[in-house]
Scaffold this motif. Structure first.
Motif, PDB file in Angstrom:
ATOM      1  N   PRO A  30      23.939 -22.199 -14.247  1.00 53.38           N
ATOM      2  CA  PRO A  30      25.370 -22.921 -13.539  1.00 53.38           C
ATOM      3  C   PRO A  30      26.359 -21.385 -13.246  1.00 53.38           C
ATOM      4  N   LYS A  31      26.489 -20.663 -13.484  1.00 51.54           N
ATOM      5  CA  LYS A  31      27.020 -19.006 -13.639  1.00 51.54           C
ATOM      6  C   LYS A  31      26.417 -18.351 -12.628  1.00 51.54           C
ATOM      7  N   ALA A  32      26.887 -17.566 -12.214  1.00 50.41           N
ATOM      8  CA  ALA A  32      26.481 -16.161 -11.347  1.00 50.41           C
ATOM      9  C   ALA A  32      25.291 -16.238 -11.527  1.00 50.41           C
ATOM     10  N   PRO A  33      24.365 -17.122  -9.866  1.00 49.98           N
ATOM     11  CA  PRO A  33      23.029 -17.443  -9.981  1.00 49.98           C
ATOM     12  C   PRO A  33      22.354 -15.526  -9.109  1.00 49.98           C
ATOM     13  N   GLY A  34      23.590 -15.327  -8.389  1.00 49.94           N
ATOM     14  CA  GLY A  34      23.091 -14.090  -7.824  1.00 49.94           C
ATOM     15  C   GLY A  34      22.429 -13.172  -9.250  1.00 49.94           C
ATOM     16  N   THR A  35      23.856 -12.513 -10.228  1.00 53.89           N
ATOM     17  CA  THR A  35      23.071 -12.297 -11.307  1.00 53.89           C
ATOM     18  C   THR A  35      21.601 -12.730 -11.838  1.00 53.89           C
ATOM     19  N   PHE A  36      21.793 -13.638 -11.839  1.00 59.17           N
ATOM     20  CA  PHE A  36      20.185 -14.079 -12.618  1.00 59.17           C
ATOM     21  C   PHE A  36      19.156 -14.333 -11.869  1.00 59.17           C
ATOM     22  N   GLY A  37      19.303 -14.107 -10.224  1.00 65.05           N
ATOM     23  CA  GLY A  37      17.996 -13.790  -9.528  1.00 65.05           C
ATOM     24  C   GLY A  37      17.635 -12.061  -9.615  1.00 65.05           C
ATOM     25  N   THR A  38      18.598 -11.563 -10.069  1.00 62.20           N
ATOM     26  CA  THR A  38      18.818 -10.172  -9.266  1.00 62.20           C
ATOM     27  C   THR A  38      17.655  -9.707 -11.136  1.00 62.20           C
ATOM     28  N   LEU A  39      18.367 -10.875 -11.823  1.00 60.77           N
ATOM     29  CA  LEU A  39      17.152 -10.500 -13.219  1.00 60.77           C
ATOM     30  C   LEU A  39      16.113 -10.963 -12.912  1.00 60.77           C
ATOM     31  N   ALA A  40      16.206 -12.050 -12.362  1.00 58.42           N
ATOM     32  CA  ALA A  40      14.370 -12.630 -12.009  1.00 58.42           C
ATOM     33  C   ALA A  40      13.241 -11.745 -11.310  1.00 58.42           C
ATOM     34  N   ALA A  41      14.182 -10.804 -10.635  1.00 59.93           N
ATOM     35  CA  ALA A  41      12.970  -9.194 -10.177  1.00 59.93           C
ATOM     36  C   ALA A  41      12.522  -8.768 -11.196  1.00 59.93           C
ATOM     37  N   LEU A  42      12.828  -8.171 -12.007  1.00 57.26           N
ATOM     38  CA  LEU A  42      12.434  -7.075 -13.040  1.00 57.26           C
ATOM     39  C   LEU A  42      10.666  -6.870 -13.222  1.00 57.26           C
ATOM     40  N   PRO A  43      10.010  -9.090 -12.965  1.00 55.45           N
ATOM     41  CA  PRO A  43       9.058  -8.371 -13.251  1.00 55.45           C
ATOM     42  C   PRO A  43       8.067  -7.560 -12.281  1.00 55.45           C
ATOM     43  N   LEU A  44       8.793  -8.228 -11.252  1.00 59.66           N
ATOM     44  CA  LEU A  44       8.146  -8.068  -9.717  1.00 59.66           C
ATOM     45  C   LEU A  44       8.456  -6.329  -9.609  1.00 59.66           C
ATOM     46  N   ILE A  45       9.328  -5.532  -9.941  1.00 58.18           N
ATOM     47  CA  ILE A  45      10.004  -4.416 -10.365  1.00 58.18           C
ATOM     48  C   ILE A  45       9.081  -3.336 -10.835  1.00 58.18           C
ATOM     49  N   PHE A  46       8.642  -4.500 -12.065  1.00 62.69           N
ATOM     50  CA  PHE A  46       7.629  -3.629 -13.168  1.00 62.69           C
ATOM     51  C   PHE A  46       6.145  -3.313 -12.209  1.00 62.69           C
ATOM     52  N   LEU A  47       5.687  -4.702 -11.679  1.00 59.79           N
ATOM     53  CA  LEU A  47       4.373  -4.456 -10.237  1.00 59.79           C
ATOM     54  C   LEU A  47       5.005  -3.126  -9.500  1.00 59.79           C
ATOM     55  N   GLN A  48       5.659  -3.235  -9.065  1.00 62.47           N
ATOM     56  CA  GLN A  48       5.953  -2.779  -8.100  1.00 62.47           C
ATOM     57  C   GLN A  48       6.587  -0.783  -8.542  1.00 62.47           C
ATOM     58  N   SER A  49       6.796  -0.743  -9.643  1.00 66.74           N
ATOM     59  CA  SER A  49       6.416   0.749  -9.981  1.00 66.74           C
ATOM     60  C   SER A  49       4.785   0.961 -10.499  1.00 66.74           C
ATOM     61  N   LEU A  50       4.006   0.343 -10.850  1.00 61.37           N
ATOM     62  CA  LEU A  50       2.235   0.579 -10.838  1.00 61.37           C
ATOM     63  C   LEU A  50       2.061   0.868  -9.106  1.00 61.37           C
ATOM     64  N   LEU A  51       2.775   0.583  -8.194  1.00 60.11           N
ATOM     65  CA  LEU A  51       2.099   0.809  -7.186  1.00 60.11           C
ATOM     66  C   LEU A  51       2.992   2.306  -6.237  1.00 60.11           C
ATOM     67  N   ASN A  52       1.422   3.139  -5.652  1.00 57.70           N
ATOM     68  CA  ASN A  52       2.284   4.557  -4.765  1.00 57.70           C
ATOM     69  C   ASN A  52       3.501   3.955  -3.814  1.00 57.70           C
ATOM     70  N   PRO A  53       4.629   4.619  -3.711  1.00 58.46           N
ATOM     71  CA  PRO A  53       5.316   5.139  -2.738  1.00 58.46           C
ATOM     72  C   PRO A  53       5.355   4.251  -1.563  1.00 58.46           C
ATOM     73  N   GLN A  54       4.286   4.506  -1.028  1.00 58.56           N
ATOM     74  CA  GLN A  54       3.550   3.667   0.222  1.00 58.56           C
ATOM     75  C   GLN A  54       3.797   2.366   0.449  1.00 58.56           C
ATOM     76  N   TRP A  55       2.887   1.804  -1.006  1.00 55.51           N
ATOM     77  CA  TRP A  55       2.688   0.114  -0.864  1.00 55.51           C
ATOM     78  C   TRP A  55       3.958  -0.307  -1.530  1.00 55.51           C
ATOM     79  N   ALA A  56       4.599   0.307  -2.756  1.00 53.94           N
ATOM     80  CA  ALA A  56       5.384  -0.655  -3.005  1.00 53.94           C
ATOM     81  C   ALA A  56       6.507  -0.438  -1.836  1.00 53.94           C
ATOM     82  N   MET A  57       6.769   0.237  -1.080  1.00 51.46           N
ATOM     83  CA  MET A  57       7.092  -0.149   0.173  1.00 51.46           C
ATOM     84  C   MET A  57       6.659  -1.705   1.587  1.00 51.46           C
ATOM     85  N   VAL A  58       5.917  -1.404   1.278  1.00 49.76           N
ATOM     86  CA  VAL A  58       4.733  -2.361   1.619  1.00 49.76           C
ATOM     87  C   VAL A  58       5.329  -3.591   1.443  1.00 49.76           C
ATOM     88  N   TRP A  59       5.167  -3.914  -0.215  1.00 53.06           N
ATOM     89  CA  TRP A  59       6.109  -4.731  -1.056  1.00 53.06           C
ATOM     90  C   TRP A  59       6.977  -4.870  -0.666  1.00 53.06           C
TER      91      TRP A  59
END
Length: 164
Positions: A30-59
């Protein structure tokens, strides 16, 4: 109240396009949906951090192209361009901001703050893109540029700390 917050359209989380466009439902906060949407990216960013830079950019490129479709389709379904609950653009933008950045709380926080700053303030040319480009691409491109500017600053900081 901004134009992104005026209406309460009928989202359908059973539709995969709506589910993703709403950042797995985080955009319905109900408040700050963009902020909550940004926080929702954290699990994906963790998985992204496990990839090499090229595959992370593909993601990241995949998230961008997918976002152009799901955000555009969701906006079309509800009849409103870039409703505040549509936050996949924040997910993809923050993912770009964290590309090749160590997955450490300090960098995650700085990246988060930088990304939210650029996404909210929309300095030139982000504001220009936000105002002139429409559809799914328009929803996505300003946040990707906000993510890129955030990444530039964050990457410079990481490099500076590495050589200090």
């Amino acid at each position: 109240m901004t134009s992104r917050q005026k209406s309460t359209p009928k989202f359908d989380l059973r539709k995969w396009t709506h589910f993703l466009a709403l950042g797995f439902g985080s955009g319905l906060a109900p408040k700050a949906p963009g902020t909550f949407g940004t926080l929702a990216a954290l699990p994906l960013i963790f998985l992204q951090s496990l990839l090499n830079p090229q595959w992370a950019m593909v993601w990241i490129l995949f998230a961008f192209v997918l976002g152009c479709y799901v955000c555009g389709q969701t906006a079309k379904d509800i009849g409103e361009h870039d409703h505040g609950a549509i936050v996949w653009d924040e997910v993809a933008g923050y993912s770009l901001a964290m590309w090749c950045i160590p997955f450490e709380w300090q960098y995650l926080l700085i990246g988060f703050l930088l990304f939210r700053f650029f996404d909210i303030v929309k300095p030139w040319p982000i504001r220009l893109l936000d105002k002139t480009i429409h559809g799914g691409f328009g929803i996505m491109i300003d946040d990707m540029l906000a993510g890129f500017f955030s990444w530039l600053i964050l990457f410079a900081l990481v490099q500076w700390q590495a050589f200090s």
